[in-house]
Each structure stands twice: as C-alpha cells, then as structure tokens.
Design a protein around this motif. Structure first.
Motif, PDB file in Angstrom:
ATOM      1  N   ILE A 176       0.837  -1.203   0.000  1.00 23.44           N
ATOM      2  CA  ILE A 176       0.000   0.000   0.000  1.00 23.44           C
ATOM      3  C   ILE A 176       0.868   1.248   0.000  1.00 23.44           C
ATOM      4  CG2 ILE A 176      -1.598   1.373   1.410  1.00 23.44           C
ATOM      5  CD1 ILE A 176      -2.858  -1.342   2.265  1.00 23.44           C
ATOM      6  N   MET A 177       1.900   1.278   0.828  1.00 24.76           N
ATOM      7  CA  MET A 177       2.761   2.456   0.923  1.00 24.76           C
ATOM      8  C   MET A 177       3.564   2.670  -0.357  1.00 24.76           C
ATOM      9  SD  MET A 177       2.093   3.914   3.726  1.00 24.76           S
ATOM     10  CE  MET A 177       3.376   4.902   4.421  1.00 24.76           C
ATOM     11  N   ALA A 178       3.813   1.617  -1.127  1.00 25.02           N
ATOM     12  CA  ALA A 178       4.572   1.743  -2.371  1.00 25.02           C
ATOM     13  C   ALA A 178       3.684   2.218  -3.523  1.00 25.02           C
ATOM     14  CB  ALA A 178       5.206   0.413  -2.744  1.00 25.02           C
ATOM     15  N   GLY A 179       2.374   2.087  -3.379  1.00 25.92           N
ATOM     16  CA  GLY A 179       1.451   2.464  -4.447  1.00 25.92           C
ATOM     17  C   GLY A 179       1.315   3.973  -4.582  1.00 25.92           C
ATOM     18  N   GLU A 180       0.799   4.398  -5.733  1.00 34.15           N
ATOM     19  CA  GLU A 180       0.636   5.817  -6.012  1.00 34.15           C
ATOM     20  C   GLU A 180      -0.807   6.188  -6.311  1.00 34.15           C
ATOM     21  OE1 GLU A 180       3.331   7.122  -8.996  1.00 34.15           O
ATOM     22  OE2 GLU A 180       5.040   6.178  -8.037  1.00 34.15           O
ATOM     23  N   LYS A 181      -1.717   5.258  -6.228  1.00 36.18           N
ATOM     24  CA  LYS A 181      -3.105   5.534  -6.553  1.00 36.18           C
ATOM     25  C   LYS A 181      -3.732   6.426  -5.486  1.00 36.18           C
ATOM     26  CE  LYS A 181      -7.368   3.315  -7.911  1.00 36.18           C
ATOM     27  NZ  LYS A 181      -8.051   2.072  -8.163  1.00 36.18           N
ATOM     28  N   VAL A 182      -4.458   7.444  -5.924  1.00 36.11           N
ATOM     29  CA  VAL A 182      -5.132   8.362  -5.014  1.00 36.11           C
ATOM     30  C   VAL A 182      -6.436   7.729  -4.567  1.00 36.11           C
ATOM     31  CG1 VAL A 182      -6.214  10.619  -4.805  1.00 36.11           C
ATOM     32  CG2 VAL A 182      -4.115  10.370  -6.109  1.00 36.11           C
ATOM     33  N   LYS A 183      -6.663   7.720  -3.263  1.00 38.21           N
ATOM     34  CA  LYS A 183      -7.892   7.165  -2.724  1.00 38.21           C
ATOM     35  C   LYS A 183      -8.472   8.137  -1.726  1.00 38.21           C
ATOM     36  CE  LYS A 183      -8.615   2.967  -2.978  1.00 38.21           C
ATOM     37  NZ  LYS A 183      -9.069   1.698  -2.810  1.00 38.21           N
ATOM     38  N   GLN A 184      -9.786   8.190  -1.661  1.00 36.77           N
ATOM     39  CA  GLN A 184     -10.451   9.010  -0.662  1.00 36.77           C
ATOM     40  C   GLN A 184     -10.324   8.321   0.682  1.00 36.77           C
ATOM     41  OE1 GLN A 184     -14.508   9.912  -1.541  1.00 36.77           O
ATOM     42  NE2 GLN A 184     -14.798  11.094   0.319  1.00 36.77           N
ATOM     43  N   LEU A 185      -9.929   9.085   1.684  1.00 31.45           N
ATOM     44  CA  LEU A 185      -9.731   8.516   3.007  1.00 31.45           C
ATOM     45  C   LEU A 185     -11.051   8.033   3.589  1.00 31.45           C
ATOM     46  CD1 LEU A 185      -7.805   8.006   5.336  1.00 31.45           C
ATOM     47  CD2 LEU A 185      -8.307  10.308   6.143  1.00 31.45           C
ATOM     48  N   SER A 186     -12.008   8.920   3.694  1.00 31.71           N
ATOM     49  CA  SER A 186     -13.289   8.573   4.274  1.00 31.71           C
ATOM     50  C   SER A 186     -14.256   9.725   4.066  1.00 31.71           C
ATOM     51  CB  SER A 186     -13.126   8.307   5.767  1.00 31.71           C
ATOM     52  OG  SER A 186     -14.374   8.201   6.407  1.00 31.71           O
ATOM     53  N   VAL A 187     -15.539   9.436   4.048  1.00 31.82           N
ATOM     54  CA  VAL A 187     -16.525  10.508   3.948  1.00 31.82           C
ATOM     55  C   VAL A 187     -16.575  11.319   5.235  1.00 31.82           C
ATOM     56  CG1 VAL A 187     -17.943   9.397   2.191  1.00 31.82           C
ATOM     57  CG2 VAL A 187     -18.413   8.970   4.602  1.00 31.82           C
ATOM     58  N   LEU A 188     -16.023  10.783   6.327  1.00 36.35           N
ATOM     59  CA  LEU A 188     -15.979  11.529   7.583  1.00 36.35           C
ATOM     60  C   LEU A 188     -15.064  12.744   7.477  1.00 36.35           C
ATOM     61  CD1 LEU A 188     -15.732   8.579  10.117  1.00 36.35           C
ATOM     62  CD2 LEU A 188     -17.744   9.947   9.570  1.00 36.35           C
ATOM     63  N   TYR A 189     -14.106  12.695   6.564  1.00 33.22           N
ATOM     64  CA  TYR A 189     -13.144  13.782   6.400  1.00 33.22           C
ATOM     65  C   TYR A 189     -13.401  14.511   5.085  1.00 33.22           C
ATOM     66  CZ  TYR A 189     -11.022  10.894   9.951  1.00 33.22           C
ATOM     67  OH  TYR A 189     -10.805  10.155  11.066  1.00 33.22           O
TER      68      TYR A 189
ATOM     69  N   ALA B 272      -2.270  12.420  12.196  1.00 29.47           N
ATOM     70  CA  ALA B 272      -1.538  11.304  11.603  1.00 29.47           C
ATOM     71  C   ALA B 272      -0.034  11.564  11.613  1.00 29.47           C
ATOM     72  CB  ALA B 272      -2.023  11.053  10.177  1.00 29.47           C
ATOM     73  N   LYS B 273       0.377  12.796  11.322  1.00 29.90           N
ATOM     74  CA  LYS B 273       1.809  13.114  11.322  1.00 29.90           C
ATOM     75  C   LYS B 273       2.392  13.015  12.715  1.00 29.90           C
ATOM     76  CE  LYS B 273       1.987  15.902   7.159  1.00 29.90           C
ATOM     77  NZ  LYS B 273       2.196  17.231   6.574  1.00 29.90           N
ATOM     78  N   ARG B 274       1.620  13.370  13.735  1.00 29.42           N
ATOM     79  CA  ARG B 274       2.100  13.245  15.118  1.00 29.42           C
ATOM     80  C   ARG B 274       2.177  11.783  15.551  1.00 29.42           C
ATOM     81  NH1 ARG B 274      -1.776  16.577  18.379  1.00 29.42           N
ATOM     82  NH2 ARG B 274      -2.458  17.720  16.560  1.00 29.42           N
ATOM     83  N   ALA B 275       1.323  10.937  14.978  1.00 31.37           N
ATOM     84  CA  ALA B 275       1.243   9.540  15.404  1.00 31.37           C
ATOM     85  C   ALA B 275       2.372   8.671  14.854  1.00 31.37           C
ATOM     86  CB  ALA B 275      -0.092   8.948  14.983  1.00 31.37           C
ATOM     87  N   GLY B 276       2.973   9.038  13.720  1.00 29.09           N
ATOM     88  CA  GLY B 276       4.023   8.191  13.166  1.00 29.09           C
ATOM     89  C   GLY B 276       4.307   8.501  11.716  1.00 29.09           C
ATOM     90  N   ALA B 277       4.945   7.546  11.062  1.00 27.13           N
ATOM     91  CA  ALA B 277       5.345   7.719   9.667  1.00 27.13           C
ATOM     92  C   ALA B 277       4.124   7.803   8.756  1.00 27.13           C
ATOM     93  CB  ALA B 277       6.225   6.561   9.234  1.00 27.13           C
ATOM     94  N   CYS B 278       4.130   8.781   7.860  1.00 28.64           N
ATOM     95  CA  CYS B 278       3.026   8.994   6.922  1.00 28.64           C
ATOM     96  C   CYS B 278       3.596   9.175   5.522  1.00 28.64           C
ATOM     97  CB  CYS B 278       2.236  10.240   7.285  1.00 28.64           C
ATOM     98  SG  CYS B 278       1.521  10.186   8.922  1.00 28.64           S
ATOM     99  N   ARG B 279       2.757   8.983   4.532  1.00 30.27           N
ATOM    100  CA  ARG B 279       3.172   9.168   3.157  1.00 30.27           C
ATOM    101  C   ARG B 279       2.079   9.879   2.383  1.00 30.27           C
ATOM    102  NH1 ARG B 279       2.028   6.889  -1.678  1.00 30.27           N
ATOM    103  NH2 ARG B 279       0.614   5.442  -0.687  1.00 30.27           N
ATOM    104  N   ASP B 280       2.445  10.957   1.729  1.00 26.94           N
ATOM    105  CA  ASP B 280       1.581  11.608   0.748  1.00 26.94           C
ATOM    106  C   ASP B 280       0.221  12.020   1.311  1.00 26.94           C
ATOM    107  OD1 ASP B 280       1.096  12.587  -1.826  1.00 26.94           O
ATOM    108  OD2 ASP B 280       0.085  10.755  -2.431  1.00 26.94           O
TER     109      ASP B 280
END
Length: 91
Positions: free
Chosen positions: A17-30, A43-51
C-alpha cells in the motif's frame, strides 16, 4: 495461520500500500478541508506517513491553465486535484 505468519502478511500488505501511487479518498468523515487538515496533523504526530494531501475532484487543467476537454464527450475531464483555499471557495 500462526500469529507470526499473520503479522508477516500484514507487513507485506502495508508495504504494498505504501509503495502504491493511486489516489484514494480517506473517508466521507473527512469530506471537508477542515476535518481533513485535522486528520493530517494527528496522523503526522502519530508516526510515519506518506503523501497526506487534501485533494478534491475537479476539472483538470493543462500546463497553460486551461480546462482539459474530452474529445469524445466534449465535457471537462474530471480528476483529483490538490485543494487550495484560494481557488476552491464554498459557494
């Protein structure tokens, strides 16, 4: 499946998943920029994030800033675009 095998499978899936580049909607809550920005900060405070970026579906633009028109449908091509508050204002 043992616990070790399960953890290994989860790790492989996460790496794919982290190697992929496909854009996905996180959730309708956001679905508002404010909620998405709060999630990104947490998320950035919690740990490693990408894109982590706020994006929206909008008419795509060419390099000159003109709307890309589909030759088949004669309608604007819709795709993911970076959200910017100066461009995307509420109606």
């Amino acid at each position: 499946m043992t616990l070790a095998e399960w953890e290994e499978a989860v790790q492989r899936n996460a790496e794919a998943i982290m190697a992929g580049e496909k854009v996905k909607q996180l959730s309708v809550l956001y679905d508002t920029p404010q909620h998405a920005q709060q999630f990104i900060e947490l998320a950035k405070r919690a740990g490693a994030c990408r894109d982590l970026r706020i994006r929206c579906k909008a008419a795509l633009l060419d390099e000159k800033g003109r709307t890309i028109i589909s030759p088949k449908t004669k309608m604007p091509v819709i795709g993911w675009s970076d959200w910017r508050p100066d461009i995307h204002k509420a109606a």
